[in-house]
Design an enzyme around this catalytic site. Structure first.
Site, PDB file in Angstrom:
ATOM      1  N   ASP A   1      46.747  41.025  41.782  1.00 11.32           N
ATOM      2  CA  ASP A   1      48.138  40.590  41.972  1.00 11.32           C
ATOM      3  C   ASP A   1      48.457  39.478  40.984  1.00 11.32           C
ATOM      4  O   ASP A   1      47.562  38.796  40.486  1.00 11.32           O
ATOM      5  CB  ASP A   1      48.341  40.057  43.392  1.00 11.32           C
ATOM      6  CG  ASP A   1      48.132  41.133  44.443  1.00 11.32           C
ATOM      7  OD1 ASP A   1      48.275  42.321  44.115  1.00 11.32           O
ATOM      8  OD2 ASP A   1      47.826  40.762  45.598  1.00 11.32           O
TER       9      ASP A   1
HETATM   10  N1  URA Z   1      43.562  42.225  47.254  1.00 13.05           N
HETATM   11  C1  URA Z   1      44.760  41.599  47.185  1.00 13.05           C
HETATM   12  O1  URA Z   1      45.430  41.415  48.194  1.00 13.05           O
HETATM   13  N2  URA Z   1      45.183  41.197  45.986  1.00 13.05           N
HETATM   14  C2  URA Z   1      44.480  41.340  44.850  1.00 13.05           C
HETATM   15  O2  URA Z   1      44.919  40.927  43.785  1.00 13.05           O
HETATM   16  C3  URA Z   1      43.235  41.993  44.939  1.00 13.05           C
HETATM   17  C4  URA Z   1      42.805  42.428  46.152  1.00 13.05           C
END
Ligand code: URA
Length: 236
Positions: free
Chosen positions: A103
């Site tokens: 993310d």
């Molecule tokens: N899980 C998440 O919620 N975000 C990420 O970036 C990776 C795994």
């Protein structure tokens, strides 16, 4: 392969820049000065030097980045900076892409490569490549959560996750944890905590398969994988 193409592919400038290097006599092939951009070389067997330095030809590039927050795990974005924008030009010429996504606000281990086969294998749901995250959780993480994650939890869209291995490093009003999962649903770690009524306030990936984030890399820094790291990933 044409010598000008080889040098341009390796990031030594445009075809025009490379032509000039050749014209200036900066390039030797097997100790012979080559000025013709159309001259053919075999990157496997010919020794090419530029200003006296031997040029290693490679097809693939494998980079480990400590992804900073605020940057998108994609090759292009109309608004935000991408992880590709953080690479030096000499690495960008290989056209690497991120293997899986973190993310925008997530930090940590991101593998970038132009090796589609390796990327495909690492991302294939069938391979169950484990990914470990460090997270800070708003709320007290309990033994009950460990049990729930072990069984799999139901996400907001009704999906029952595969088992996750939760380790509590510190439990309190804010808790520090490590969670290992073998799949990569959208926002998976955040949604797994949401499923047990808690919120992730900081998230960092620390490993993917045998690959462990080099903690000497500051946020936004990256380096090539070592031979051992690459072998570890390929053998998986
Ligand atoms: N899980 C998440 O919620 N975000 C990420 O970036 C990776 C795994």
């Amino acid at each position: 392969m044409r010598i000008d193409k080889m040098l341009a592919n390796l990031g030594y400038g445009s075809r025009k820049d490379v032509k000039k290097l050749l014209k200036d006599g900066a390039v030797l092939v097997n100790d012979e000065k080559i000025k013709d951009p159309k001259h053919h070389v075999n990157p496997e067997t010919d020794t090419v030097t530029l200003n006296g330095e031997v040029i290693e030809y490679k097809e693939f590039i494998y980079l480990m980045m400590n992804k900073p927050p605020g940057v998108i795990s994609a090759t292009e974005d109309s608004q935000d900076q991408t992880v590709i924008d953080l690479l030096e030009m000499e690495d960008q010429v290989f056209e690497p892409f991120p293997v899986g996504r973190l993310d925008k606000d997530t930090e940590g281990l991101l593998l970038l490569t132009n090796d589609g086969q390796l990327a495909h294998r690492l991302l294939s749901p069938k391979k169950h490549v484990p990914k470990t995250y460090f997270a800070v959780i708003d709320g007290e993480v309990t033994a009950g959560d460990i049990e729930a994650f072990k069984k799999g939890v139901t996400l907001d869209d009704g999906y029952l996750t595969k088992p996750g291995e939760l380790v509590i490093l510190k439990s309190g009003l804010r808790s520090d944890i490590e969670l290992t999962i073998t799949e990569g649903k959208f926002h998976q770690v955040k949604r797994m905590f949401q499923a047990v009524g808690k919120r992730v306030v900081y998230l960092k990936r620390i490993s993917m398969g045998s690959l462990v984030l080099d903690d000497s890399l500051d946020l936004g820094e990256y380096r090539e994988l070592t031979e051992e790291e690459l072998e570890g990933l390929i053998e998986h």
